[in-house]
Design an enzyme around this catalytic site. Structure first.
Site, PDB file in Angstrom:
ATOM      1  N   ASN A  31       0.768  -1.245   0.000  1.00 45.96           N
ATOM      2  CA  ASN A  31       0.000   0.000   0.000  1.00 45.96           C
ATOM      3  C   ASN A  31       0.805   1.305   0.000  1.00 45.96           C
ATOM      4  OD1 ASN A  31       0.747  -0.591   2.630  1.00 45.96           O
ATOM      5  ND2 ASN A  31      -1.126   0.214   3.522  1.00 45.96           N
ATOM      6  N   GLU A  41       5.400  -4.272  11.863  1.00 45.97           N
ATOM      7  CA  GLU A  41       4.467  -3.143  11.740  1.00 45.97           C
ATOM      8  C   GLU A  41       3.222  -3.698  11.074  1.00 45.97           C
ATOM      9  OE1 GLU A  41       4.650  -0.126  12.781  1.00 45.97           O
ATOM     10  OE2 GLU A  41       6.758   0.417  12.959  1.00 45.97           O
ATOM     11  N   CYS A  97      -2.857   1.530   6.902  1.00 38.65           N
ATOM     12  CA  CYS A  97      -3.015   0.831   8.180  1.00 38.65           C
ATOM     13  C   CYS A  97      -3.616   1.746   9.238  1.00 38.65           C
ATOM     14  CB  CYS A  97      -1.670   0.288   8.630  1.00 38.65           C
ATOM     15  SG  CYS A  97      -0.377   1.493   8.450  1.00 38.65           S
TER      16      CYS A  97
HETATM   17  P1  NAD Z   1       0.640  -9.055   3.528  1.00 34.20           P
HETATM   18  O1  NAD Z   1       0.882  -9.459   4.933  1.00 34.20           O
HETATM   19  O2  NAD Z   1      -0.288  -9.875   2.717  1.00 34.20           O
HETATM   20  O3  NAD Z   1       2.027  -8.998   2.716  1.00 34.20           O
HETATM   21  C1  NAD Z   1       3.125  -8.235   3.169  1.00 34.20           C
HETATM   22  C2  NAD Z   1       4.409  -8.821   2.597  1.00 34.20           C
HETATM   23  O4  NAD Z   1       4.635 -10.109   3.179  1.00 34.20           O
HETATM   24  C3  NAD Z   1       4.381  -9.041   1.084  1.00 34.20           C
HETATM   25  O5  NAD Z   1       5.621  -8.681   0.536  1.00 34.20           O
HETATM   26  C4  NAD Z   1       4.146 -10.539   0.977  1.00 34.20           C
HETATM   27  O6  NAD Z   1       4.603 -11.086  -0.232  1.00 34.20           O
HETATM   28  C5  NAD Z   1       4.964 -11.057   2.154  1.00 34.20           C
HETATM   29  N1  NAD Z   1       4.599 -12.379   2.634  1.00 34.20           N
HETATM   30  C6  NAD Z   1       3.427 -13.053   2.458  1.00 34.20           C
HETATM   31  N2  NAD Z   1       3.492 -14.277   3.035  1.00 34.20           N
HETATM   32  C7  NAD Z   1       4.722 -14.378   3.598  1.00 34.20           C
HETATM   33  C8  NAD Z   1       5.376 -15.395   4.357  1.00 34.20           C
HETATM   34  N3  NAD Z   1       4.772 -16.542   4.642  1.00 34.20           N
HETATM   35  N4  NAD Z   1       6.639 -15.165   4.785  1.00 34.20           N
HETATM   36  C9  NAD Z   1       7.269 -13.999   4.522  1.00 34.20           C
HETATM   37  N5  NAD Z   1       6.700 -12.992   3.794  1.00 34.20           N
HETATM   38  C10 NAD Z   1       5.438 -13.179   3.346  1.00 34.20           C
HETATM   39  O7  NAD Z   1       0.149  -7.518   3.593  1.00 34.20           O
HETATM   40  P2  NAD Z   1      -0.411  -6.590   2.420  1.00 34.20           P
HETATM   41  O8  NAD Z   1      -1.777  -7.077   2.035  1.00 34.20           O
HETATM   42  O9  NAD Z   1       0.601  -6.374   1.354  1.00 34.20           O
HETATM   43  O10 NAD Z   1      -0.546  -5.196   3.196  1.00 34.20           O
HETATM   44  C11 NAD Z   1      -1.657  -4.854   3.945  1.00 34.20           C
HETATM   45  C12 NAD Z   1      -1.430  -5.059   5.426  1.00 34.20           C
HETATM   46  O11 NAD Z   1      -0.278  -4.335   5.841  1.00 34.20           O
HETATM   47  C13 NAD Z   1      -2.559  -4.510   6.271  1.00 34.20           C
HETATM   48  O12 NAD Z   1      -2.842  -5.398   7.325  1.00 34.20           O
HETATM   49  C14 NAD Z   1      -1.994  -3.203   6.808  1.00 34.20           C
HETATM   50  O13 NAD Z   1      -2.585  -2.755   7.985  1.00 34.20           O
HETATM   51  C15 NAD Z   1      -0.569  -3.555   6.991  1.00 34.20           C
HETATM   52  N6  NAD Z   1       0.247  -2.343   7.023  1.00 34.20           N
HETATM   53  C16 NAD Z   1       0.809  -1.941   8.210  1.00 34.20           C
HETATM   54  C17 NAD Z   1       1.555  -0.762   8.256  1.00 34.20           C
HETATM   55  C18 NAD Z   1       2.225  -0.302   9.530  1.00 34.20           C
HETATM   56  O14 NAD Z   1       3.126   0.523   9.440  1.00 34.20           O
HETATM   57  N7  NAD Z   1       1.847  -0.791  10.683  1.00 34.20           N
HETATM   58  C19 NAD Z   1       1.724  -0.016   7.110  1.00 34.20           C
HETATM   59  C20 NAD Z   1       1.135  -0.451   5.928  1.00 34.20           C
HETATM   60  C21 NAD Z   1       0.417  -1.620   5.895  1.00 34.20           C
END
Ligand code: NAD
Length: 476
Positions: free
Chosen positions: A154, A250, A284
């Site tokens: 995002n 995060e 988020c």
């Molecule tokens: P996601 O958890 O689906 O993916 C995040 C990353 O993790 C991607 O690069 C993905 O390929 C990787 N990933 C997936 N499975 C994995 C595994 N088993 N092992 C290691 N890596 C793996 O998240 P998303 O849909 O891309 O993003 C949305 C989420 O991120 C929401 O929950 C949002 O709240 C959160 N977010 C948090 C913050 C913060 O700063 N706290 C900021 C932005 C987004």
């Protein structure tokens, strides 16, 4: 910079490397192909890790790390329009929001450069006990080692910047696995760092399957630090698998905003209309739950609904657009199902809830109860859920009635109420008379409870990415 180059090979230890397979990056708005990036095989990840590990034997002096980051900040500024356009294309983020994201990344690099120049250990007051008398001790802050960075879709520029810039400031080589939906921006930033003088071995970008490529970074012993931003399910799973390495998480939120009856209701309504719907709620800290005191409920909604209805839905590349598509059609279906479920359970949709040219219109749901998915789960869509309360104690209970704890907000003119709420709300950050969506890159940013275990922002992340070593000199 080659932001127009729409095919990106893998970047392995600073070298552009042909992949065996390529991932098609598609516009969430019209599904057209906006780029292609190499998909890393395990052999590519292995080589990236080898190169990163080798880089540790050629440390970069702090002043050079600072210069690289300063040049990178200038380059982000010079290429701002291209970078924003790439975000708009791959993430479906409206240009207005994409430009803001890029301007935030300039700050992130700039603050990281300051940290690189100021990074220092401390003098230990040895004479404070008899055991230390006659000894001089100080600490050094040394790079923790190879950093594995895993990022979400995002904020493909600024959240990648929040990993790369502190790693460079701390002197750590980094292997980045960007989100598969939005990997182009990560390559753009890595290229900017290389052009700014970062030694090649210090950076790799390896898109690919989360479980395979991400899993390798998480499990490899050469990686000493995982910095992850994304969903809780993936994040907490990483923590379990990472064994001895340090893991910074995060994660998500269900962001509450309390609106007390003494608040500036016009300001609160404007904050909600902007920050529940920016990037279609896919931040988020998008405002998700509006918790309003009962006696001003009607007035707040009378102010809010027309503002929400005035938001322009459409093409992210259109300068006028406020709200674009969700990242995938499946996410759109999920959010619509949750809205339907809330309706079935007695809530009422005041506006939105339907599609306009395939895009979910900004939605306000009234009469929401805490157990409904639109309240207790992270919606990640353009939906504000309205709940009501009698007194501040109840408002705080409602705000806390979630497993998440990233940021929360309160609008009130009473300083006592503001401070009481700020102390009682179980979140990493509480914003007063400001949207809880506010983040400036120098702030400590991160969550409690299920929302994470760390604080980001260059000042904090750089310290996390270093290890302190104490040196004790005997001078009898
Ligand atoms: P996601 O958890 O689906 O993916 C995040 C990353 O993790 C991607 O690069 C993905 O390929 C990787 N990933 C997936 N499975 C994995 C595994 N088993 N092992 C290691 N890596 C793996 O998240 P998303 O849909 O891309 O993003 C949305 C989420 O991120 C929401 O929950 C949002 O709240 C959160 N977010 C948090 C913050 C913060 O700063 N706290 C900021 C932005 C987004």
């Amino acid at each position: 910079m080659q932001t127009k180059a729409r095919t990106r090979d893998l970047l392995i230890g600073g070298e552009w490397t042909r992949a065996n397979e390529y991932i098609s990056v598609r516009s969430p708005y019209n599904d057209s192909e906006v780029g292609r990036v190499g998909k890393a095989d395990p052999e590519h990840v292995e080589r990236a890790l080898e190169r990163a590990h080798e880089a540790l034997s050629s440390p970069i002096p702090a002043y050079r790390r600072a210069e690289i980051l300063e040049r990178a900040a200038r380059s982000v500024e010079e290429n701002a329009e291209d970078l924003a356009r790439t975000i708009a294309l791959e993430a479906g983020k409206p240009m207005k929001a994409a430009r803001l994201e890029v301007s935030r990344a300039i700050s992130t690099f700039t603050f990281a450069a300051v940290e690189a120049r100021q990074l220092a250990g401390e003098l230990v007051p040895m004479e404070s006990s008899p055991a230390g008398a006659g000894k001089l001790a100080f600490t050094l802050r040394l790079p923790i080692g190879v950093v594995g960075a895993i990022t979400p879709f995002n904020f493909p520029v600024n959240l990648v910047a929040h990993k790369l810039a502190p790693a460079v400031a701390a002197g750590c080589p980094v292997v980045l696995k960007p989100a598969s939906a939005t990997p182009l921006s990560g390559f753009n930033l890595a290229e900017i760092l290389l052009n700014a003088g970062l030694p090649e071995a210090y950076i790799s970008v390896v898109p690919g399957s989360g479980s395979e490529v991400g899993g390798m970074l998480v499990e490899d012993e050469r990686v000493r630090y995982i910095t992850f931003t994304g969903s809780g399910t993936v994040g907490w799973g990483i923590q379990e698998r990472a064994k001895k390495k340090k893991v910074a998480l995060e994660l998500g939120n269900s962001t509450p905003l309390v609106v007390h009856s003494d608040a500036d209701l016009e300001a609160a309504a404007s904050a909600i209309a902007t920050h529940a719907y920016s990037y279609a709620g896919q931040s988020c800290i998008s405002i998700q739950r509006v918790i309003v005191q009962r006696d001003v409920h009607d007035e707040l909604l009378e102010r809010l609904v027309p503002k929400v209805e005035a938001l322009k839905v459409g093409d992210p590349l259109d300068e006028e657009t406020d709200v674009g598509p969700l990242i995938t059609p499946e996410d759109r279906e999920r959010v619509m199902d949750w809205i339907a479920e809330a309706r079935r359970d007695g809530a009422s949709v005041l506006t939105g809830g339907e599609l306009e040219n395939g895009i979910l219109r900004p939605t306000v749901i009234d009469g929401v109860r805490p157990e409904m998915k639109v309240s207790c789960e992270e919606v990640f869509g353009p939906v504000a859920s309205v709940l009501t309360y009698q007194d501040l104690k109840e408002a705080i209970e409602l705000a806390n009635s979630t497993n998440y704890g990233l940021q929360a907000g309160i609008f009130t003119r009473d300083l006592g109420n503001a401070l009481a709420a700020a102390q009682a709300m179980q979140f990493g950050g509480v914003l007063v008379n400001e949207a809880p969506t506010f983040r400036a890159d120098q702030m400590p940013y991160g969550g409690t409870k299920d929302s994470g275990n760390t604080r980001e922002g260059p000042h904090y992340a750089v310290r996390e990415m270093t290890e302190e070593r104490v040196i004790v000199l005997n001078h009898p």
